[in-house]
Design a protein around this motif. Structure first.
Motif, PDB file in Angstrom:
ATOM      1  N   SER A 170       0.828  -1.209   0.000  1.00 45.21           N
ATOM      2  CA  SER A 170       0.000   0.000   0.000  1.00 45.21           C
ATOM      3  C   SER A 170       0.867   1.266   0.000  1.00 45.21           C
ATOM      4  O   SER A 170       0.706   2.144   0.847  1.00 45.21           O
ATOM      5  CB  SER A 170      -0.917  -0.001   1.230  1.00 45.21           C
ATOM      6  OG  SER A 170      -0.156  -0.195   2.416  1.00 45.21           O
ATOM      7  N   ASN A 171       1.762   1.363  -0.967  1.00 44.41           N
ATOM      8  CA  ASN A 171       2.713   2.477  -0.963  1.00 44.41           C
ATOM      9  C   ASN A 171       2.094   3.813  -1.355  1.00 44.41           C
ATOM     10  O   ASN A 171       2.725   4.863  -1.172  1.00 44.41           O
ATOM     11  CB  ASN A 171       3.885   2.150  -1.876  1.00 44.41           C
ATOM     12  CG  ASN A 171       4.760   1.056  -1.308  1.00 44.41           C
ATOM     13  OD1 ASN A 171       5.256   1.165  -0.199  1.00 44.41           O
ATOM     14  ND2 ASN A 171       4.938  -0.028  -2.067  1.00 44.41           N
ATOM     15  N   GLN A 172       0.874   3.817  -1.872  1.00 47.37           N
ATOM     16  CA  GLN A 172       0.219   5.070  -2.232  1.00 47.37           C
ATOM     17  C   GLN A 172      -0.618   5.633  -1.085  1.00 47.37           C
ATOM     18  O   GLN A 172      -1.202   6.707  -1.211  1.00 47.37           O
ATOM     19  CB  GLN A 172      -0.671   4.852  -3.468  1.00 47.37           C
ATOM     20  CG  GLN A 172       0.077   4.336  -4.686  1.00 47.37           C
ATOM     21  CD  GLN A 172       1.280   5.203  -5.027  1.00 47.37           C
ATOM     22  OE1 GLN A 172       1.160   6.430  -5.142  1.00 47.37           O
ATOM     23  NE2 GLN A 172       2.443   4.579  -5.187  1.00 47.37           N
TER      24      GLN A 172
ATOM     25  N   ALA B 188       1.639  -6.828   7.888  1.00 48.53           N
ATOM     26  CA  ALA B 188       0.669  -7.290   6.892  1.00 48.53           C
ATOM     27  C   ALA B 188      -0.739  -6.841   7.255  1.00 48.53           C
ATOM     28  O   ALA B 188      -1.551  -6.508   6.376  1.00 48.53           O
ATOM     29  CB  ALA B 188       0.730  -8.813   6.764  1.00 48.53           C
ATOM     30  N   MET B 189      -1.052  -6.815   8.555  1.00 44.73           N
ATOM     31  CA  MET B 189      -2.369  -6.349   8.983  1.00 44.73           C
ATOM     32  C   MET B 189      -2.542  -4.866   8.660  1.00 44.73           C
ATOM     33  O   MET B 189      -3.576  -4.442   8.124  1.00 44.73           O
ATOM     34  CB  MET B 189      -2.550  -6.608  10.481  1.00 44.73           C
ATOM     35  CG  MET B 189      -3.939  -6.293  11.016  1.00 44.73           C
ATOM     36  SD  MET B 189      -4.173  -4.546  11.408  1.00 44.73           S
ATOM     37  CE  MET B 189      -2.955  -4.357  12.718  1.00 44.73           C
TER      38      MET B 189
ATOM     39  N   HIS C 141      -4.749  -0.568   5.003  1.00 46.12           N
ATOM     40  CA  HIS C 141      -4.578   0.554   4.086  1.00 46.12           C
ATOM     41  C   HIS C 141      -5.134   0.236   2.703  1.00 46.12           C
ATOM     42  O   HIS C 141      -5.704   1.108   2.031  1.00 46.12           O
ATOM     43  CB  HIS C 141      -3.102   0.921   4.009  1.00 46.12           C
ATOM     44  CG  HIS C 141      -2.569   1.535   5.272  1.00 46.12           C
ATOM     45  ND1 HIS C 141      -1.232   1.723   5.513  1.00 46.12           N
ATOM     46  CD2 HIS C 141      -3.224   2.005   6.368  1.00 46.12           C
ATOM     47  CE1 HIS C 141      -1.075   2.290   6.703  1.00 46.12           C
ATOM     48  NE2 HIS C 141      -2.260   2.459   7.243  1.00 46.12           N
ATOM     49  N   GLN C 142      -4.993  -1.007   2.265  1.00 46.39           N
ATOM     50  CA  GLN C 142      -5.559  -1.379   0.975  1.00 46.39           C
ATOM     51  C   GLN C 142      -7.094  -1.311   0.993  1.00 46.39           C
ATOM     52  O   GLN C 142      -7.727  -1.107  -0.050  1.00 46.39           O
ATOM     53  CB  GLN C 142      -5.092  -2.781   0.598  1.00 46.39           C
ATOM     54  CG  GLN C 142      -3.592  -2.843   0.282  1.00 46.39           C
ATOM     55  CD  GLN C 142      -3.139  -4.264  -0.009  1.00 46.39           C
ATOM     56  OE1 GLN C 142      -3.344  -4.781  -1.103  1.00 46.39           O
ATOM     57  NE2 GLN C 142      -2.525  -4.902   0.967  1.00 46.39           N
TER      58      GLN C 142
ATOM     59  N   ARG D 251      -7.925 -10.705   8.961  1.00 42.07           N
ATOM     60  CA  ARG D 251      -9.046 -11.356   8.283  1.00 42.07           C
ATOM     61  C   ARG D 251     -10.375 -10.664   8.592  1.00 42.07           C
ATOM     62  O   ARG D 251     -11.319 -10.744   7.805  1.00 42.07           O
ATOM     63  CB  ARG D 251      -9.105 -12.831   8.696  1.00 42.07           C
ATOM     64  CG  ARG D 251      -7.963 -13.666   8.154  1.00 42.07           C
ATOM     65  CD  ARG D 251      -8.182 -15.150   8.400  1.00 42.07           C
ATOM     66  NE  ARG D 251      -8.101 -15.493   9.806  1.00 42.07           N
ATOM     67  CZ  ARG D 251      -6.993 -15.877  10.425  1.00 42.07           C
ATOM     68  NH1 ARG D 251      -5.841 -15.947   9.753  1.00 42.07           N
ATOM     69  NH2 ARG D 251      -6.993 -16.202  11.709  1.00 42.07           N
ATOM     70  N   ALA D 252     -10.458  -9.976   9.743  1.00 46.77           N
ATOM     71  CA  ALA D 252     -11.703  -9.301  10.120  1.00 46.77           C
ATOM     72  C   ALA D 252     -11.839  -7.919   9.492  1.00 46.77           C
ATOM     73  O   ALA D 252     -12.926  -7.325   9.549  1.00 46.77           O
ATOM     74  CB  ALA D 252     -11.770  -9.168  11.649  1.00 46.77           C
ATOM     75  N   LEU D 253     -10.780  -7.389   8.911  1.00 42.05           N
ATOM     76  CA  LEU D 253     -10.811  -6.012   8.423  1.00 42.05           C
ATOM     77  C   LEU D 253     -11.897  -5.746   7.374  1.00 42.05           C
ATOM     78  O   LEU D 253     -12.558  -4.700   7.442  1.00 42.05           O
ATOM     79  CB  LEU D 253      -9.435  -5.624   7.877  1.00 42.05           C
ATOM     80  CG  LEU D 253      -8.319  -5.500   8.923  1.00 42.05           C
ATOM     81  CD1 LEU D 253      -6.989  -5.230   8.235  1.00 42.05           C
ATOM     82  CD2 LEU D 253      -8.627  -4.400   9.931  1.00 42.05           C
ATOM     83  N   PRO D 254     -12.123  -6.618   6.386  1.00 40.17           N
ATOM     84  CA  PRO D 254     -13.203  -6.333   5.428  1.00 40.17           C
ATOM     85  C   PRO D 254     -14.561  -6.184   6.105  1.00 40.17           C
ATOM     86  O   PRO D 254     -15.364  -5.324   5.710  1.00 40.17           O
ATOM     87  CB  PRO D 254     -13.161  -7.536   4.485  1.00 40.17           C
ATOM     88  CG  PRO D 254     -11.749  -8.024   4.557  1.00 40.17           C
ATOM     89  CD  PRO D 254     -11.355  -7.827   5.991  1.00 40.17           C
ATOM     90  N   ARG D 255     -14.836  -7.005   7.099  1.00 36.24           N
ATOM     91  CA  ARG D 255     -16.109  -6.884   7.819  1.00 36.24           C
ATOM     92  C   ARG D 255     -16.198  -5.545   8.540  1.00 36.24           C
ATOM     93  O   ARG D 255     -17.244  -4.875   8.509  1.00 36.24           O
ATOM     94  CB  ARG D 255     -16.249  -8.031   8.828  1.00 36.24           C
ATOM     95  CG  ARG D 255     -17.496  -7.908   9.697  1.00 36.24           C
ATOM     96  CD  ARG D 255     -17.570  -8.999  10.753  1.00 36.24           C
ATOM     97  NE  ARG D 255     -16.501  -8.930  11.738  1.00 36.24           N
ATOM     98  CZ  ARG D 255     -16.501  -8.099  12.772  1.00 36.24           C
ATOM     99  NH1 ARG D 255     -17.482  -7.229  12.950  1.00 36.24           N
ATOM    100  NH2 ARG D 255     -15.503  -8.130  13.638  1.00 36.24           N
TER     101      ARG D 255
END
Length: 603
Positions: free
Chosen positions: A110-112, A188-189, A194-195, A139-143
């Motif tokens: 997520s360098n931008q 990674a989290m 950020h993505q 894994r919970a971030l999208p929710r």
């Protein structure tokens, strides 16, 4: 869901050059440095080989040698072998060897990402362990993003003794807690967040060290003050440049190397002198990379020091507003809630209009606290009904879903979600969680007994726990079952799906109608409609008047309608007729907007 990035060398990845600890240099060597002013001899020990470190006049002990990343090491000081106080990793716990870390070994995706404006923040506070560690949280971030949250706040992740802790007993502040996962899993989290367009805030504790694993008093007693105490022991001596540098580098490491979007500083009222906080804020603003990046600095400050909020700090947790809302919702008046029990309607009106309730007057202990705050914008304050403290510091860890009728709770959540202050919710609030959140630790022996009994005696003066037998119901913080019972479970909510849909609608309303108009907003007034009812007004950037009327009482109150105002949200829906008649029904919240000169600027 994307998988964690592969780990490989890359010159494009982030690192922060820290003064202390094991720092890999550009030539491939590693510099080890520790501040031990009370001793003349420190040795670096690797695989039972000892290397004498060079001492300078300030008490810094330094050695530069060639070692591989992941090398384990300790410092030998006299007859003790101790971990590095600035260790970047403690794979086997805080009482074991430290590990050399190459911070450039993680390849970011997520360098931008350069952060987001503070007024966009809608925060979910989480305990990483209860969310399944760094990987479980990832894994919970999208929710969480789908709920409408724009930021995740982690309770502290600095290494602590044992596998279970709230995080405020950390002893090695540079090392992410190994029981949560690797440093690459943490990155990674953050990368995944950020993505997904989520900012990530880290709670840091710079006011004390935990009771197990802090070796500093044994070889660097100068790290602490002999003339000042905190609730956790001797105060840290921030007057010493080496001590200040230790924490300044730590903050910059989290922001520049781990790419956190902000820090929440725990209990800064225990940090003295406050000049250190000013230095910290300035250093972060000066050294955040890349330039122009949005970085948030949030305070917990019992002293209500408004001056810091006029400088480099973004906002403060508004404990005053929480406390009076808690009194209004529950009727509880023990402990610090007694300060807000006499005139709760007036206190809530003051909080919504001016920020702090206490702005110099004396509290229940006869201690004056707080500064005038009415000049600060509403976004200088983080508003919440619950957080880890306000749930977990209850004897039985109950959430408001178990203490308050649903109508009042929903009405109060409308205020939090749609106020121009920055809203914060505790993990599970978005679906009406009823799982308790207990205080938990993982200590052994005598300390475990002290923590268990101390926890129970803490509530001896509460009416419901004056009986020693009743205090035995307070869960043992060290029991694995106490921790396990604190992990949020959707099956504990009778209507998780319906509540989640309702909550997401609130945050969609905030995003659609309020967020882009928050910059430059200011409070106008807050009228007390009754003992438990208020009507607050703010002026938004584009001139609209944003209004929230809240009635948490059993009685209807008068609320004359302005014909130029429009209803954006009413809770519950079946009180519209009363509102049209100039009445705000009991257990109700309504959000209105009035356009300048009658113009309808909100779609």
């Amino acid at each position: 869901m994307s998988a964690p990035p592969l780990i490989q060398k890359s010159p494009a990845t982030s690192g922060h050059s820290c003064t202390y600890g094991a720092q890999i240099l550009d030539d491939g060597t590693t510099r080890f440095r520790v501040w031990a002013p009370s001793v003349q001899r420190v040795e670096l020990v690797i695989d039972e080989l000892a290397f004498l470190m060079e001492r300078d006049g300030e008490g810094n002990h330094t050695l530069t040698i060639e070692v591989d990343p992941d090398t384990r090491y300790v410092y030998r000081i006299g007859d003790r072998q101790v971990p590095d106080p600035a260790s970047r990793a403690q794979p086997d716990g805080v009482l074991s060897a430290s590990m050399v870390v190459d911070p450039r070994a993680y390849v970011w995706k997520s360098n931008q990402w350069h952060g987001m404006p503070w007024h966009h923040a809608v925060i979910c506070e989480v305990h990483v362990g209860a969310m399944g560690g760094f990987d479980g949280l990832r894994r919970a971030l999208p929710r969480l993003a789908a709920c409408g949250y724009t930021a995740i706040e982690l309770m502290p992740v600095a290494a602590f003794q044992g596998d279970r802790n709230w995080g405020y007993d950390g002893v090695l502040p540079y090392a992410p807690e190994a029981s949560y996962g690797s440093i690459h899993a943490l990155k990674a989290m953050v990368d995944e967040a950020h993505q997904l367009g989520l900012a990530v805030i880290l709670d840091v504790v710079y006011n004390h060290f935990g009771p197990v694993g802090n070796e500093l008093p044994n070889y660097a007693p100068e790290f602490f003050r002999a003339d000042a105490q905190t609730p956790w022991g001797a105060a840290i001596d921030f007057r010493r440049p080496q001590v200040a540098r230790f924490f300044l580098d730590n903050a910059l490491m989290w922001i520049n190397e781990y790419r956190f979007d902000g820090l929440r500083l725990d209990a800064v009222h225990a940090i003295k002198p406050t000049a250190f906080l000013e230095e910290l804020g300035a250093a972060i603003r000066r050294n955040c990379l890349p330039r122009g990046r949005e970085v948030w600095l949030v305070l917990e400050n019992e002293h209500n020091g408004a001056g810091l909020l006029r400088g480099d700090y973004t906002a403060q947790w508004n404990d005053d507003a929480h406390n009076v809302l808690h009194v209004l919702l529950t009727g509880e008046q023990e402990g610090y809630y007694v300060d807000f029990a006499k005139h709760p309607g007036e206190d809530l009106a003051k909080a919504l209009k001016e920020g702090f309730v206490f702005q110099g007057q004396s509290d229940r202990r006869g201690i004056p606290r707080g500064d005038p705050s009415q000049d600060l914008p509403p976004t200088s304050f983080v508003l919440f009904l619950q957080n880890h403290d306000q749930i977990g510091n209850r004897p039985l860890g109950e959430r408001l879903t178990c203490l308050v009728n649903e109508a009042d709770l929903r009405a109060a959540m409308v205020l939090v979600a749609l106020s121009p202050m920055i809203p914060l919710f505790f993990m599970g609030e978005e679906w009406g969680c009823r799982t308790p959140f207990y205080y938990f630790t993982d200590y052994q022996g005598e300390l475990a007994e002290k923590v268990r009994e101390g926890r129970r005696e803490e509530f001896a003066h509460f009416a419901g726990f004056a009986d020693p037998e009743r205090r035995q119901r307070i869960p043992d913080p060290n029991a694995l079952a106490t921790y396990a019972a604190s992990i949020p479970r959707q099956e504990d909510s009778m209507s998780a799906q319906e509540w989640g849909h309702w909550f997401a609608g609130l945050l969609q309303m905030r995003k659609r109608h309020l967020v882009e108009r928050l910059a430059g907003s200011r409070a106008l007034s807050c009228e007390v409609l009754g003992k438990q009812a208020v009507h607050a007004r703010w002026r938004l950037r584009s001139g609209q008047h944003w209004e929230i009327a809240l009635n948490l009482s059993e009685q209807d109150v008068s609320l004359p309608r302005d014909s130029a105002s429009r209803i954006l949200w009413i809770e519950p829906q079946d009180v519209m007729d009363a509102l049209d008649s100039g009445v705000l029904a009991a257990h109700t919240a309504v959000v209105l907007v009035r356009d300048p000169e009658g113009e309808r600027l909100l779609a």
